[in-house]
Motif scaffolding. Structure first.
Motif, short mmCIF file in Angstrom:
data_model
loop_
_atom_site.label_atom_id
_atom_site.label_comp_id
_atom_site.label_asym_id
_atom_site.label_seq_id
_atom_site.Cartn_x
_atom_site.Cartn_y
_atom_site.Cartn_z
N PHE A 116 49.22 41.72 36.34
CA PHE A 116 49.95 40.73 37.00
C PHE A 116 50.82 40.08 36.10
CE2 PHE A 116 49.83 36.20 38.92
CZ PHE A 116 51.02 36.56 39.90
N PRO A 122 48.93 35.30 43.59
CA PRO A 122 48.26 36.53 44.38
C PRO A 122 47.63 36.06 45.59
CG PRO A 122 47.91 36.29 41.97
CD PRO A 122 48.48 34.93 42.43
N GLY A 156 51.13 41.11 42.70
CA GLY A 156 49.83 40.61 42.38
C GLY A 156 48.55 40.65 43.50
N ILE A 185 43.87 40.73 38.41
CA ILE A 185 45.01 40.92 39.14
C ILE A 185 46.07 42.02 38.45
CG2 ILE A 185 46.54 39.58 40.65
CD1 ILE A 185 44.00 38.84 41.31
#
Length: 247
Positions: A116, A122, A156, A185
């Motif tokens: 991410f 996220p 994400g 993530i």
């Protein structure tokens, strides 16, 4: 599917309208998604067994007019259950038994998931809040289709959430279980061929060849392998059901 003129079925009491829908769709809403009066979309819709053929072909318009001011979730869950049991004489039970699931692991060579990069918050699909409005600047998905080709991009997401997300896309005929052991993530970008028949979804242009299958795409593009297996599944079993009389 044979076209059928909508039949109006009025509930007990302004409320909720389902326009020209299959009874199987109503059962899925009432006993799966909103079963407890809350929106709890399952990892994969519970298969409905012993459903009469007309329940998945004929269409009905349901107009429910309850007393009071119940929430939309209550109307689509417990109150819709009561309507189905009253007007369709529906008798249904839940069963949990072994069924098809899909096990997602890291492919040989390891994951290809990029980390991410930030820029948004996220979104946890497994333990999500009530709505996206509760998250400041949530990471939003991009979902595009061109003929049978599907492209999804989520900047994400954790792997548990991705397993839930991809199962809900209808790419697999069962829930996807995360067995990768991957933490963190990641950015998910996937291009795959829809499981539907290309002729049903339109054709791609001459310069747009079909994408690979979901199994091949996940392995080549994400470094994730998915194999069919067995695991506990919930089923809805219809014991009895009748066509309603027209109003």
């Amino acid at each position: 599917m044979r076209p059928v003129a909508p039949v109006e079925v009025r509930g007990a009491g302004a409320g909720q309208i389902w326009n020209c829908v299959h009874v199987s769709t109503l059962i899925n809403q009432a006993y799966s998604i909103f079963a407890d009066g809350q929106s709890k979309r399952p990892p994969y819709p519970a298969p409905i067994e012993r459903l009469p053929s007309w329940a998945d072909s004929e269409r009905y318009t349901i107009e429910a007019k309850p007393q009071g001011n119940p929430s939309a979730e209550i109307m689509r869950g417990p109150m819709l259950q009561a309507l189905l049991e009253d007007r369709f004489a529906l008798q249904i039970r839940r069963e949990t038994r072994e069924g098809r699931v899909y096990l997602m692991t890291a492919a040989n060579g390891g994951s290809k998931l990029p980390p991410f990069q930030g820029g948004c918050t996220p979104y946890d699909l497994v333990h999500r809040p009530a709505s996206l409005s509760a998250i400041q600047n949530p990471c939003r998905e991009s979902h595009q289709t061109k003929g049978p080709n599907v492209t999804i991009d989520i900047p994400g997401l954790d792997v548990d959430s991705f397993a839930l997300y991809i199962a809900r896309q209808g790419a697999f005929d069962g829930p996807v279980l995360n067995k990768t052991g991957l933490m963190g993530i990641f950015h998910f970008h996937l291009e795959f061929l829809s499981s539907g028949k290309p002729g049903d979804l339109g054709s791609t242009a001459a310069d747009d060849p079909p994408f690979p299958s979901i199994f091949t795409a996940m392995q080549q593009q994400l470094g994730l392998e998915v194999e069919a297996g067995k695991g506990p599944r919930e089923f809805l079993v219809v014991n009895h059901m009748e066509k309603p009389s027209e109003n």
